[in-house]
Design an enzyme around this catalytic site. Structure first.
Site, PDB file in Angstrom:
ATOM      1  N   ASP A  58      41.909  17.697  52.172  1.00  0.00           N
ATOM      2  CA  ASP A  58      41.906  19.082  51.684  1.00  0.00           C
ATOM      3  C   ASP A  58      40.872  19.801  52.535  1.00  0.00           C
ATOM      4  OD1 ASP A  58      41.242  20.722  48.455  1.00  0.00           O
ATOM      5  OD2 ASP A  58      41.396  21.507  50.502  1.00  0.00           O
ATOM      6  N   VAL A  59      41.332  20.586  53.503  1.00  0.00           N
ATOM      7  CA  VAL A  59      40.399  21.156  54.497  1.00  0.00           C
ATOM      8  C   VAL A  59      39.553  22.288  53.909  1.00  0.00           C
ATOM      9  CG1 VAL A  59      41.667  20.439  56.545  1.00  0.00           C
ATOM     10  CG2 VAL A  59      42.227  22.635  55.456  1.00  0.00           C
ATOM     11  N   SER A 137      47.876  36.377  60.703  1.00  0.00           N
ATOM     12  CA  SER A 137      49.190  36.875  60.275  1.00  0.00           C
ATOM     13  C   SER A 137      49.284  38.353  60.625  1.00  0.00           C
ATOM     14  CB  SER A 137      49.345  36.702  58.753  1.00  0.00           C
ATOM     15  OG  SER A 137      50.500  37.381  58.273  1.00  0.00           O
ATOM     16  N   TYR A 150      46.033  36.884  49.844  1.00  0.00           N
ATOM     17  CA  TYR A 150      46.581  36.438  51.126  1.00  0.00           C
ATOM     18  C   TYR A 150      46.228  37.434  52.226  1.00  0.00           C
ATOM     19  CZ  TYR A 150      49.765  34.809  54.689  1.00  0.00           C
ATOM     20  OH  TYR A 150      50.275  34.333  55.879  1.00  0.00           O
ATOM     21  N   VAL A 151      46.526  38.707  51.991  1.00  0.00           N
ATOM     22  CA  VAL A 151      46.257  39.755  52.975  1.00  0.00           C
ATOM     23  C   VAL A 151      44.753  39.850  53.266  1.00  0.00           C
ATOM     24  CG1 VAL A 151      46.239  42.282  53.224  1.00  0.00           C
ATOM     25  CG2 VAL A 151      48.318  41.126  52.495  1.00  0.00           C
TER      26      VAL A 151
HETATM   27  N1  LIG Z   1      55.643  31.448  57.871  1.00  0.00           N
HETATM   28  C1  LIG Z   1      55.254  32.692  58.115  1.00  0.00           C
HETATM   29  O1  LIG Z   1      56.058  33.664  58.079  1.00  0.00           O
HETATM   30  C2  LIG Z   1      53.836  32.984  58.463  1.00  0.00           C
HETATM   31  C3  LIG Z   1      52.834  32.015  58.353  1.00  0.00           C
HETATM   32  N2  LIG Z   1      51.546  32.371  58.693  1.00  0.00           N
HETATM   33  C4  LIG Z   1      50.450  31.394  58.584  1.00  0.00           C
HETATM   34  O2  LIG Z   1      50.777  30.222  59.324  1.00  0.00           O
HETATM   35  C5  LIG Z   1      50.173  29.075  58.697  1.00  0.00           C
HETATM   36  C6  LIG Z   1      51.232  28.033  58.437  1.00  0.00           C
HETATM   37  O3  LIG Z   1      52.235  28.637  57.651  1.00  0.00           O
HETATM   38  P1  LIG Z   1      53.639  27.896  57.367  1.00  0.00           P
HETATM   39  O4  LIG Z   1      53.870  26.814  58.373  1.00  0.00           O
HETATM   40  O5  LIG Z   1      54.639  28.965  57.200  1.00  0.00           O
HETATM   41  O6  LIG Z   1      53.329  27.259  55.928  1.00  0.00           O
HETATM   42  P2  LIG Z   1      53.883  25.963  55.185  1.00  0.00           P
HETATM   43  O7  LIG Z   1      53.650  26.219  53.733  1.00  0.00           O
HETATM   44  O8  LIG Z   1      55.253  25.623  55.660  1.00  0.00           O
HETATM   45  O9  LIG Z   1      52.852  24.829  55.695  1.00  0.00           O
HETATM   46  C7  LIG Z   1      51.493  24.925  55.366  1.00  0.00           C
HETATM   47  C8  LIG Z   1      50.925  23.520  55.324  1.00  0.00           C
HETATM   48  O10 LIG Z   1      49.528  23.604  54.993  1.00  0.00           O
HETATM   49  C9  LIG Z   1      49.236  22.569  54.076  1.00  0.00           C
HETATM   50  N3  LIG Z   1      48.046  22.879  53.278  1.00  0.00           N
HETATM   51  C10 LIG Z   1      47.935  23.817  52.301  1.00  0.00           C
HETATM   52  N4  LIG Z   1      46.701  23.793  51.768  1.00  0.00           N
HETATM   53  C11 LIG Z   1      46.005  22.817  52.416  1.00  0.00           C
HETATM   54  C12 LIG Z   1      44.680  22.312  52.308  1.00  0.00           C
HETATM   55  N5  LIG Z   1      43.820  22.796  51.405  1.00  0.00           N
HETATM   56  N6  LIG Z   1      44.308  21.298  53.133  1.00  0.00           N
HETATM   57  C13 LIG Z   1      45.181  20.798  54.044  1.00  0.00           C
HETATM   58  N7  LIG Z   1      46.464  21.232  54.204  1.00  0.00           N
HETATM   59  C14 LIG Z   1      46.851  22.233  53.386  1.00  0.00           C
HETATM   60  C15 LIG Z   1      50.484  22.443  53.204  1.00  0.00           C
HETATM   61  O11 LIG Z   1      50.543  21.177  52.564  1.00  0.00           O
HETATM   62  C16 LIG Z   1      51.589  22.642  54.244  1.00  0.00           C
HETATM   63  O12 LIG Z   1      52.017  21.412  54.804  1.00  0.00           O
HETATM   64  C17 LIG Z   1      49.492  29.617  57.425  1.00  0.00           C
HETATM   65  O13 LIG Z   1      48.121  29.848  57.687  1.00  0.00           O
HETATM   66  C18 LIG Z   1      50.200  30.946  57.174  1.00  0.00           C
HETATM   67  O14 LIG Z   1      49.380  31.869  56.478  1.00  0.00           O
HETATM   68  C19 LIG Z   1      51.209  33.624  59.132  1.00  0.00           C
HETATM   69  C20 LIG Z   1      52.176  34.588  59.240  1.00  0.00           C
HETATM   70  C21 LIG Z   1      53.544  34.336  58.920  1.00  0.00           C
HETATM   71  O1  LIG Z   2      52.420  34.496  56.082  1.00  0.00           O
HETATM   72  C1  LIG Z   2      53.204  34.771  55.194  1.00  0.00           C
HETATM   73  C2  LIG Z   2      53.949  36.012  55.256  1.00  0.00           C
HETATM   74  C3  LIG Z   2      54.625  36.335  56.387  1.00  0.00           C
HETATM   75  C4  LIG Z   2      55.300  37.543  56.484  1.00  0.00           C
HETATM   76  C5  LIG Z   2      55.292  38.392  55.416  1.00  0.00           C
HETATM   77  S1  LIG Z   2      56.150  39.906  55.557  1.00  0.00           S
HETATM   78  O2  LIG Z   2      57.267  39.630  56.470  1.00  0.00           O
HETATM   79  O3  LIG Z   2      55.204  40.880  56.123  1.00  0.00           O
HETATM   80  O4  LIG Z   2      56.586  40.291  54.209  1.00  0.00           O
HETATM   81  C6  LIG Z   2      54.612  38.077  54.271  1.00  0.00           C
HETATM   82  C7  LIG Z   2      53.936  36.880  54.192  1.00  0.00           C
END
Ligand SMILES: NC(=O)C1=CN([C@@H]2O[C@H](COP(=O)(O)OP(=O)(O)OC[C@H]3O[C@@H](n4cnc5c(N)ncnc54)[C@H](O)[C@@H]3O)[C@@H](O)[C@H]2O)C=CC1
Ligand SMILES: O=Cc1ccc(S(=O)(=O)O)cc1
Length: 254
Positions: A58-59, A137, A150-151
């Protein structure tokens, strides 16, 4: 291969953008410690071969982060790249956000990057080299009414990237951020792609007319981690299909 002999830590690497980043860094020749709170990431790491290892952590907890750094040094002997990627989304309007949820999202999304960044930077400072990438993001700049902590966490990450870059430049450690748009992962499906209407809204704000793929974010991470970005630090690169350039809607091709 642009990252041969490099050692990387990627957090949140069991799935989504983090797993894509781990895959791409390995393709570029790096050894990668995949880290996630979900232990099933061990299978993902095994599938990536000898260049990959998995560590459950848990980072957002300092003790876990310190154990992660110790294990990475024990296994690989150095740390050249950190991708702070782990994050969670959360949906509630401002008046409905609980204190616990606010604290939880800020701890996971923001404090984790401070903890991992500080622990890894101490190693990189001794090496007089390294590169840290913080996953931000478009929502670090664009606000969404029902994604309050989140924002806020993502806006703070951009400032963390800048202040880390200023502190670590004397040690030849670069710190940059990536601001993805809507990328097709489990998080986005939860956060924004839950209905045809929500998808239409997103696409109406995306000039390239589609959501992004995790591999398209990983490609930018590989660039920032490489010597091709040797003069870049303190920046956040938006990988968003044109979202940040847009101030009106575009016709949606259904
Ligand atoms: N998918 C999207 O549209 C966007 C994602 N992001 C950012 O990109 C990053 C990755 O997002 P996704 O791959 O979409 O998410 P996801 O939910 O598919 O993967 C996130 C991973 O982080 C892990 N995680 C969560 N809390 C943790 C903790 N405390 N310690 C260790 N691991 C933990 C989860 O188990 C999961 O495997 C995030 O920071 C998210 O905010 C930013 C903008 C858009
Ligand atoms: O990171 C999560 C995430 C990504 C995109 C959007 S939106 O497309 O601006 O609604 C919201 C949350």
């Amino acid at each position: 291969m642009k990252l041969s002999q490099k050692v990387a830590i990627v957090t949140g690497a069991t799935q989504g953008i983090g797993l894509a980043c781990a895959q791409r860094l390995i393709t570029e020749g790096a050894k990668v410690m995949l880290v996630d709170i979900k232990p099933e990431g061990a299978q993902a790491a095994e599938a990536l071969g000898d260049q990959a290892r998995f560590f459950t952590a848990d980072v957002s907890q300092k003790a876990d982060v310190d154990a992660l750094v110790a294990e990475t040094l024990a296994v690989f002997g150095r740390i050249d790249i950190l991708i702070n990627n782990a994050g969670v989304t959360h949906k509630a309007l401002f008046l409905d956000v609980s204190e616990d949820d606010f604290d939880r999202v800020m701890r996971i999304n923001l404090k984790s990057m401070f903890l991992c960044g500080q622990a890894v930077a101490r190693v990189m400072a001794k090496q007089q080299s390294g590169c840290i990438i913080n996953m931000s993001s478009v929502n670090s700049e664009l606000a969404i009414p029902d994604q309050v902590p989140y924002v806020v966490s993502k806006g703070a990450i951009n400032q963390l990237t800048k202040v880390m870059s200023l502190n670590l430049a004397p040690y030849k450690v670069r710190v940059n951020g990536i601001g993805p748009g809507t990328i097709l992962t489990e998080l986005a499906k939860k956060a924004v792609l839950g209905s045809p209407e929500a998808r239409h809204t997103i696409l109406s704000r995306t000039p390239l007319g589609r959501c992004g793929e995790p591999e398209e974010v990983a490609a930018i991470a590989a660039f920032l981690a490489s010597d091709d970005a040797s003069y870049m630090t303190g920046q956040t690169l938006f990988v968003d299909g044109g979202r940040m350039a847009l101030n009106y809607t575009v016709p949606v091709q259904e």
